[in-house]
Scaffold this active site. Structure first.
Site, PDB file in Angstrom:
ATOM      1  N   LYS A  29      49.377  35.959  22.279  1.00 53.15           N
ATOM      2  CA  LYS A  29      49.317  35.080  21.102  1.00 53.15           C
ATOM      3  C   LYS A  29      49.144  35.851  19.782  1.00 53.15           C
ATOM      4  CE  LYS A  29      44.363  34.085  21.505  1.00 53.15           C
ATOM      5  NZ  LYS A  29      43.894  34.766  20.302  1.00 53.15           N
ATOM      6  N   THR A  30      48.417  36.990  19.838  1.00 57.01           N
ATOM      7  CA  THR A  30      48.200  37.751  18.590  1.00 57.01           C
ATOM      8  C   THR A  30      49.532  38.271  18.058  1.00 57.01           C
ATOM      9  OG1 THR A  30      46.045  38.383  19.476  1.00 57.01           O
ATOM     10  CG2 THR A  30      46.773  39.541  17.517  1.00 57.01           C
ATOM     11  N   ASP A 216      43.937  30.674  14.478  1.00 53.96           N
ATOM     12  CA  ASP A 216      43.833  31.202  15.841  1.00 53.96           C
ATOM     13  C   ASP A 216      42.661  30.528  16.551  1.00 53.96           C
ATOM     14  OD1 ASP A 216      44.296  32.790  18.029  1.00 53.96           O
ATOM     15  OD2 ASP A 216      43.315  34.566  17.209  1.00 53.96           O
ATOM     16  N   GLU A 217      42.674  30.536  17.888  1.00 54.41           N
ATOM     17  CA  GLU A 217      41.575  29.981  18.712  1.00 54.41           C
ATOM     18  C   GLU A 217      41.210  28.559  18.256  1.00 54.41           C
ATOM     19  OE1 GLU A 217      40.930  31.591  21.228  1.00 54.41           O
ATOM     20  OE2 GLU A 217      40.771  33.744  20.890  1.00 54.41           O
ATOM     21  N   GLN A 247      40.457  27.426  27.547  1.00 51.72           N
ATOM     22  CA  GLN A 247      39.514  28.483  27.173  1.00 51.72           C
ATOM     23  C   GLN A 247      38.498  28.003  26.136  1.00 51.72           C
ATOM     24  OE1 GLN A 247      40.935  32.721  27.111  1.00 51.72           O
ATOM     25  NE2 GLN A 247      42.932  31.747  26.948  1.00 51.72           N
ATOM     26  N   ARG A 606      40.134  37.595  32.871  1.00 50.47           N
ATOM     27  CA  ARG A 606      39.855  38.895  32.221  1.00 50.47           C
ATOM     28  C   ARG A 606      40.393  40.038  33.072  1.00 50.47           C
ATOM     29  NH1 ARG A 606      40.248  37.152  28.057  1.00 50.47           N
ATOM     30  NH2 ARG A 606      40.687  35.248  29.182  1.00 50.47           N
TER      31      ARG A 606
END
Length: 673
Positions: A29-30, A216-217, A247, A606
Site C-alpha cells: 500500500k505504501t 493511510d491506515e 487490521q 507479520r
C-alpha cells in the site's frame, strides 16, 4: 508504474472521484500512496503544495516523504504536506490560533502533563478514590474529545453520578488548559474540527489549500479524525483513503473500522479497489490468516493470495507452564539460528500484553541471546524497577549521587528541593558525595536543621541496611528494605488503580527473585558470586538497555501484537495462545472477540517464512497454579497446515533428534572459530 500489479495501477490512476483502497497485509500500500502522489503531481498537474498525505506515525510519514522525494523532482513537490493527523491539526491551530482564542506560542500538554493537571483538579474535588480513578478519568475525557463531545454535552448525557463527576472535572480541565494557553493531544484534532464547523471562511481557505487528500491506515481513524477529513474533502470529493478493516486493532483508543463503510454512505460515488496480492508471506501463512479472519463479519470481502511457495507448516507448541514456554522460545531461536545460519534480527516474538515479556527477557539473557524491546516498556525501564535499582546501587555504593537523588524522596520523606540544593552546594564545595557530606559536622552550617535531621535519618537507615546486606542472607534484607520504606503503600497512592499497584509491586518481587536465582545458581561452584556482583550485573544490564533506541543491530525483536502492525519478520513466534490472554479476558467479558481476532490476524501476517504459536498448559495466577484453556483461535486454523508439538510421548524422540542436530551445528560453529 511497471513495478505495480494491475490492481495497484488502477488505484494510482483513478483520480476522477473518491477512492477507497482496501489494502490487505503486505500488499504494497505504501508504494500505491507514494506513486499516486507522483501521478497527481506529474500526470494530473496538481501542484505539490495543494496535496496532503496523512498517516498515523512520524515514522510512516517520514518514510512516505523519503519515497516521494526519490520519484518526484524537488521543485514539483515543494509545499507537499506529508504528516501525521496530529501534525496537520497542529499546523491548522498555529495558523488560525486567533480564531480559537489562543495566543502565539501555546503549549502542548503530553499525557503526563495532562495527568498532573487532572490529579490536582480531582484532589480539589476531594474525590475519595481520586488515585484509583485518575487513569479512568483521563481515558474517559480523551474518549469524549475523540467523539467530539464537549463538557456540557458530557454532563447532560451522563449515565450516572460517576460520569457527572468526570464531566465536571472535564469542564474545569478545559478551562485550565485555556488559562494556561495550552492544548492537549486530543485537542490537536478536535479544535480544527470545531473551527471548521464554526468558521466557514477558514474552512474555505483550507479547502483551497488542500485540493487532494490521501489518508493511510483509514481503519484507525476515530470519529473526530473522520470528521476532519470529511470537512476538508467534502466540496471536491478528491481523495484516496487506504485501509484494511481486518487490521483495525485500536478500538481502545477510539478507532472505528466502520468509518470505511461510512464513506460509502457519505460519498455514494465512492470507487473501491482491493489489493489482495501479498508480497510477504508463504501460501500456508496466508491460508491461516484468511481462515481465522473469515470468522469475523465483513462489509468488504477480500482474500490474500501470494506467488510465494506453500512454505513450512505452522507449528503449535504446548508447553508445561509459562516458564517452560519462555525457555522453549529461547531454545527454538538458538536452535533455528545455529542450524540455518540465521541472524538474531530475523526473529520476532509477539505477545498480547507487555507483562508477558518479563520472563522471556530473563530467559533470553540466560542464553545470552541479544534482544530489543519495542512498542512497550522494557522491564528495566519501569519506574518501580528504576527506584529499586537505585536503592540497590546505593546499598553497594553510597557515593552514587544519582541513585541517592532518585530515592531520597521516594517514598516521600518531606525533604524539599531547597534542602537538597543546600546539601549539593556543600558537597560540591567539599568535593565529596552527598552521602559523605551528611556525615560532616560542617553540614550543619549549610543545611537547615529540620532538613538535615531528615536526611541523616535516611542516611543512617541506608548504612544499617548496607551492613546487614553483607552480614546476613542478602535476599531477606532486600525484601525487608521495601517493607521498611512502605513502598507498596506508596505505589497504591501513585498508581492508577489497586490492580496496577499490585502489578508494579510484583515487578519488584520478581527483581528480588532474580537476584536470589543469580546467587543460588553459582553456589558451591567456581562461578559463585556475591551480592555486590549480582547487583552490579543487574546495573550493567540496565545501562545496556538504555542504549540507542533505534537499534538495528543483530537482536531478536520483542513486541506486543499492537506494536507489530506494519512490520514483518522472516520468523515469528506468537506466545500465550490461551483463553483470557489471546483473546484477552476483558474482550471476552465485553463480547469484543472480533477485535482480538483482528489482532491474531495482524500477528499471523507479520511472518514471512515460519510461524510458531505457543501456549502454556498451566500458568500461575495470583500465586495459584491454574490449568489454561487453549485459545479458540487455534481451533480456527486450517488443520492441514498445522503441526502440533508437546502433546505427549511422541515428541520425545523428535526432541532428542533435534537436540543432536543442534549440538552438531553448535560444534560445527565452534570448529569454524
Amino acid at each position: 508504474m511497471n513495478k505495480l500489479n494491475p490492481r495497484q495501477r488502477e488505484a494510482v490512476r483513478y483520480a476522477d472521484g473518491p477512492l477507497l483502497v482496501l489494502a490487505g497485509a503486505g500488499s504494497g500500500k505504501t508504494s500505491v500512496i507514494t506513486r499516486k502522489i507522483a501521478y497527481l503531481i506529474e500526470e494530473i498537474g496538481i501542484p505539490g503544495r495543494h496535496i496532503a498525505a496523512v498517516t498515523f506515525t512520524n515514522k510512516a510519514a517520514r518514510e512516505m516523504k523519503e519515497r516521494v522525494g526519490r520519484i518526484v523532482e524537488r521543485d514539483k513537490a515543494r509545499g507537499l504536506i506529508v504528516s501525521t493527523f496530529h501534525n496537520l491539526g497542529l499546523n491548522i491551530i498555529r495558523e488560525e490560533h486567533p480564531h480559537l482564542g489562543y495566543h502565539p506560542g501555546f503549549s502542548i500538554f503530553d499525557a503526563e502533563d495532562a495527568k498532573a493537571l487532572l490529579q490536582d483538579l480531582m484532589l480539589q474535588e476531594a474525590t475519595a478514590e481520586a488515585g484509583d480513578e485518575l487513569n479512568d478519568v483521563q481515558m474517559t475525557i480523551s474518549a469524549w474529545k475523540n467523539a467530539m463531545r464537549g463538557p456540557e454535552q458530557a454532563l447532560s448525557r451522563a449515565a450516572d453520578e460517576r460520569e457527572q463527576r468526570i464531566a465536571r472535572v472535564y469542564q474545569r480541565y478545559n478551562e485550565y488548559l485555556k488559562a494556561y494557553n495550552a492544548v492537549d493531544f486530543d485537542d490537536l484534532i478536535l479544535l480544527p474540527v470545531q473551527l471548521f464547523r464554526n468558521c466557514p471562511d477558514v474552512l474555505a481557505k483550507w479547502r483551497r489549500k488542500i485540493r487532494y487528500m490521501l489518508v493511510d491506515e483509514y481503519q484507525d481513524t476515530n470519529l473526530c479524525q473522520y470528521e476532519l477529513v470529511k470537512l476538508i474533502v467534502a466540496e471536491r470529493a478528491a481523495f484516496t483513503v487506504v485501509g484494511d478493516d481486518d487490521q483495525s486493532i485500536y478500538a481502545w483508543r477510539g478507532a472505528r473500522p466502520e468509518n470505511l463503510a461510512q464513506l460509502k454512505e457519505d460519498f455514494p460515488s465512492l470507487k473501491i479497489v482491493k489489493l489482495e496480492q501479498n508480497y510477504r508471506s508463504t501460501g500456508r501463512i496466508l491460508r491461516c490468516a484468511n481462515t481465522v479472519i473469515a470468522n469475523n463479519p465483513h462489509v468488504f470481502e477480500k482474500a490474500l493470495w501470494s506467488d510465494h511457495t506453500i512454505g513450512e507448516e505452522i507449528r503449535i507448541i504446548r508447553c508445561r507452564n509459562e516458564d517452560a514456554e519462555a525457555e522453549r522460545i529461547a531454545t527454538e531461536i538458538l536452535d533455528h539460528k545455529l542450524k540455518n545460519g540465521l541472524a538474531f534480527r530475523d526473529f520476532a516474538v509477539l505477545y498480547r500484553g507487555n507483562h508477558q515479556s518479563r520472563l522471556l527477557e530473563m530467559k533470553l539473557q540466560a542464553y545470552q541471546i541479544p534482544y530489543r524491546m519495542s512498542g512497550g516498556q522494557s522491564f528495566f525501564a519501569k519506574n518501580e524497577i528504576k527506584d529499586a535499582m537505585a536503592y540497590l546501587r546505593l546499598l553497594i555504593n553510597p557515593d552514587d549521587d544519582a541513585a541517592f537523588l532518585r530515592v531520597v524522596n521516594v517514598p516521600r520523606r518531606e525533604i524539599g528541593p531547597r534542602t537538597l540544593e543546600q546539601l549539593s552546594h556543600y558537597a560540591r564545595a567539599r568535593e565529596v558525595s552527598l552521602f559523605r557530606a551528611l556525615g560532616d559536622l560542617g553540614a550543619e552550617a549549610h543545611v537547615t536543621e529540620k532538613g538535615l535531621d531528615r536526611l541523616r535519618r535516611f542516611a543512617h537507615w541506608v548504612q544499617k541496611t548496607c551492613e546487614r546486606l553483607y552480614q546476613e542472607d542478602p535476599v531477606p534484607v532486600i525484601k525487608q528494605l521495601f517493607t521498611d520504606i512502605e513502598y507498596e503503600e506508596w505505589l497504591h497512592q501513585h498508581s492508577g488503580s489497586p490492580k496496577q499497584a499490585e502489578r508494579r509491586m510484583e515487578n519488584i518481587w520478581y527483581l528480588v527473585e532474580s537476584i536470589r536465582r543469580m546467587l543460588d545458581d553459582g553456589k558451591g561452584t567456581a562461578d559463585e558470586i556475591g551480592i555486590e556482583d549480582a547487583i552490579s550485573r543487574l546495573v550493567l544490564r540496565d545501562m545496556m538497555e538504555q542504549r540507542e533506541e533505534e537499534d538495528d543491530s543483530d537482536k531478536v525483536q520483542l513486541m506486543t501484537l499492537h506494536a507489530s502492525k506494519g512490520l514483518e519478520f522472516p520468523h515469528v513466534f506468537i506466545m500465550g495462545l490461551e483463553e483470557e490472554i489471546l483473546p484477552h479476558r476483558t474482550s471476552i467479558e465485553e463480547g469484543n472477540i472480533e477485535e482480538e481476532r483482528r489482532l491474531m490476524y495482524v500477528g499471523i501476517t507479520r511472518a514471512r517464512e515460519t510461524l510458531t504459536l505457543t501456549y502454556a498448559a498451566t500458568r500461575k495466577q495470583y500465586g495459584e497454579k491454574i490449568e489454561t484453556i487453549p485459545s479458540r483461535f487455534l481451533d480456527e486454523l486450517p488443520e492441514e497446515d498445522l503441526r502440533w508439538e508437546g502433546l505427549g510421548e511422541q515428541d520425545r524422540e523428535a526432541n532428542q533428534k533435534k537436540g543432536k542436530a543442534t549440538l552438531s551445528a553448535l560444534l560445527g560453529d565452534l570448529g569454524g572459530l
